[in-house]
Design a protein around this motif. Structure first.
Motif, PDB file in Angstrom:
ATOM      1  N   UNK A   1       7.637   2.843  14.210  1.00  0.00           N
ATOM      2  CA  UNK A   1       6.430   2.771  13.380  1.00  0.00           C
ATOM      3  C   UNK A   1       6.776   2.911  11.900  1.00  0.00           C
ATOM      4  N   UNK A   2       7.671   3.831  11.576  1.00  0.00           N
ATOM      5  CA  UNK A   2       8.059   4.032  10.179  1.00  0.00           C
ATOM      6  C   UNK A   2       8.692   2.777   9.593  1.00  0.00           C
ATOM      7  N   UNK A   3       9.576   2.130  10.349  1.00  0.00           N
ATOM      8  CA  UNK A   3      10.192   0.889   9.869  1.00  0.00           C
ATOM      9  C   UNK A   3       9.137  -0.172   9.593  1.00  0.00           C
ATOM     10  N   UNK A   4       8.172  -0.282  10.483  1.00  0.00           N
ATOM     11  CA  UNK A   4       7.125  -1.283  10.296  1.00  0.00           C
ATOM     12  C   UNK A   4       6.198  -0.922   9.139  1.00  0.00           C
ATOM     13  N   UNK A   5       5.929   0.356   8.949  1.00  0.00           N
ATOM     14  CA  UNK A   5       5.082   0.770   7.832  1.00  0.00           C
ATOM     15  C   UNK A   5       5.775   0.536   6.492  1.00  0.00           C
ATOM     16  N   UNK A   6       7.085   0.768   6.429  1.00  0.00           N
ATOM     17  CA  UNK A   6       7.814   0.529   5.195  1.00  0.00           C
ATOM     18  C   UNK A   6       7.913  -0.963   4.887  1.00  0.00           C
ATOM     19  N   UNK A   7       8.016  -1.791   5.916  1.00  0.00           N
ATOM     20  CA  UNK A   7       8.164  -3.235   5.733  1.00  0.00           C
ATOM     21  C   UNK A   7       6.894  -3.887   5.211  1.00  0.00           C
TER      22      UNK A   7
ATOM     23  N   UNK B   1       0.827  -1.205   0.000  1.00  0.00           N
ATOM     24  CA  UNK B   1       0.000   0.000   0.000  1.00  0.00           C
ATOM     25  C   UNK B   1       0.865   1.260   0.000  1.00  0.00           C
ATOM     26  N   UNK B   2       0.553   2.184  -0.880  1.00  0.00           N
ATOM     27  CA  UNK B   2       1.306   3.438  -0.925  1.00  0.00           C
ATOM     28  C   UNK B   2       0.985   4.319   0.281  1.00  0.00           C
ATOM     29  N   UNK B   3      -0.210   4.163   0.850  1.00  0.00           N
ATOM     30  CA  UNK B   3      -0.553   4.964   2.035  1.00  0.00           C
ATOM     31  C   UNK B   3       0.376   4.631   3.196  1.00  0.00           C
ATOM     32  N   UNK B   4       0.802   3.366   3.299  1.00  0.00           N
ATOM     33  CA  UNK B   4       1.730   2.997   4.359  1.00  0.00           C
ATOM     34  C   UNK B   4       3.094   3.639   4.140  1.00  0.00           C
ATOM     35  N   UNK B   5       3.547   3.648   2.894  1.00  0.00           N
ATOM     36  CA  UNK B   5       4.846   4.292   2.605  1.00  0.00           C
ATOM     37  C   UNK B   5       4.790   5.788   2.883  1.00  0.00           C
ATOM     38  N   UNK B   6       3.691   6.428   2.478  1.00  0.00           N
ATOM     39  CA  UNK B   6       3.555   7.866   2.719  1.00  0.00           C
ATOM     40  C   UNK B   6       3.456   8.182   4.210  1.00  0.00           C
ATOM     41  N   UNK B   7       2.735   7.345   4.932  1.00  0.00           N
ATOM     42  CA  UNK B   7       2.606   7.575   6.373  1.00  0.00           C
ATOM     43  C   UNK B   7       3.950   7.403   7.059  1.00  0.00           C
ATOM     44  N   UNK B   8       4.698   6.368   6.686  1.00  0.00           N
ATOM     45  CA  UNK B   8       6.031   6.164   7.254  1.00  0.00           C
ATOM     46  C   UNK B   8       6.957   7.321   6.931  1.00  0.00           C
TER      47      UNK B   8
ATOM     48  N   UNK C   1      -4.651  11.210  11.569  1.00  0.00           N
ATOM     49  CA  UNK C   1      -5.613  10.912  10.492  1.00  0.00           C
ATOM     50  C   UNK C   1      -5.004   9.944   9.488  1.00  0.00           C
ATOM     51  N   UNK C   2      -3.748  10.187   9.088  1.00  0.00           N
ATOM     52  CA  UNK C   2      -3.084   9.289   8.145  1.00  0.00           C
ATOM     53  C   UNK C   2      -2.912   7.886   8.720  1.00  0.00           C
ATOM     54  N   UNK C   3      -2.574   7.799  10.008  1.00  0.00           N
ATOM     55  CA  UNK C   3      -2.411   6.491  10.635  1.00  0.00           C
ATOM     56  C   UNK C   3      -3.733   5.735  10.722  1.00  0.00           C
ATOM     57  N   UNK C   4      -4.821   6.439  10.955  1.00  0.00           N
ATOM     58  CA  UNK C   4      -6.138   5.785  10.991  1.00  0.00           C
ATOM     59  C   UNK C   4      -6.504   5.256   9.603  1.00  0.00           C
ATOM     60  N   UNK C   5      -6.253   6.066   8.568  1.00  0.00           N
ATOM     61  CA  UNK C   5      -6.517   5.609   7.203  1.00  0.00           C
ATOM     62  C   UNK C   5      -5.643   4.409   6.863  1.00  0.00           C
TER      63      UNK C   5
END
Length: 107
Positions: free
Chosen positions: A95-101, A5-12, A52-56
Motif C-alpha cells: 500500500x505504501x509503494x502505491x500511495x507514494x507512486x 496529494x500530500x495526504x497520500x505521501x503522509x499516509x504511505x 481514518x487516514x486511508x479513508x481521507x
C-alpha cells in the motif's frame, strides 16, 4: 501528472511508521517491559488512525483522479494487522509503494 496529494505521501509514510512501531512493540513484549493489554491498545489506536487516514486519502484520491488502490490496500492492511500482524504488514508495505507512486487513472 503535476499535482500529487500530500495526504497520500503522509499516509504511505505513516503505514511504514506503523509497521516499525509494531516491530518495536513486539520486541518490548518479548522482554516483558510492556503488558499485553498495553500492546493491544496501542495497536488498535494506531490502526484506527491509519484507517481514518486511508479513508481521507481514498476520498481525496478519487476526486483528484488518482488511483485508489493504495488507499484500499491500506484499509485492508490496517484491519488485518490488528488480527494477523505479518500479513497486514506486507499489505501495508505494498500500500505504501502505491500511495507514494500516485498513478493517475486518466490515461
Amino acid at each position: 501528472m503535476k499535482n500529487k496529494l500530500s495526504i497520500n505521501r503522509w499516509t504511505g509514510f505513516l503505514n511504514i511508521v506503523f509497521i516499525i512501531s509494531q516491530v518495536i512493540i513486539g520486541v518490548m513484549n518479548v522482554k516483558h517491559s510492556i503488558s499485553i493489554s498495553e500492546i493491544s491498545m496501542i495497536t488498535i489506536i494506531s490502526a484506527i488512525i491509519l484507517i481514518i487516514l486511508d479513508i481521507i486519502s481514498l476520498i481525496k484520491s478519487k476526486s483528484a483522479g488518482i488511483s485508489t488502490s493504495g488507499s484500499i490496500m491500506g484499509l485492508i492492511g490496517s484491519i488485518v494487522s490488528i488480527f494477523v500482524g505479518i500479513i497486514g504488514w506486507i499489505i501495508l508495505i505494498i500500500s505504501s509503494f502505491q500511495l507514494f507512486r500516485q498513478k493517475s487513472t486518466q490515461n
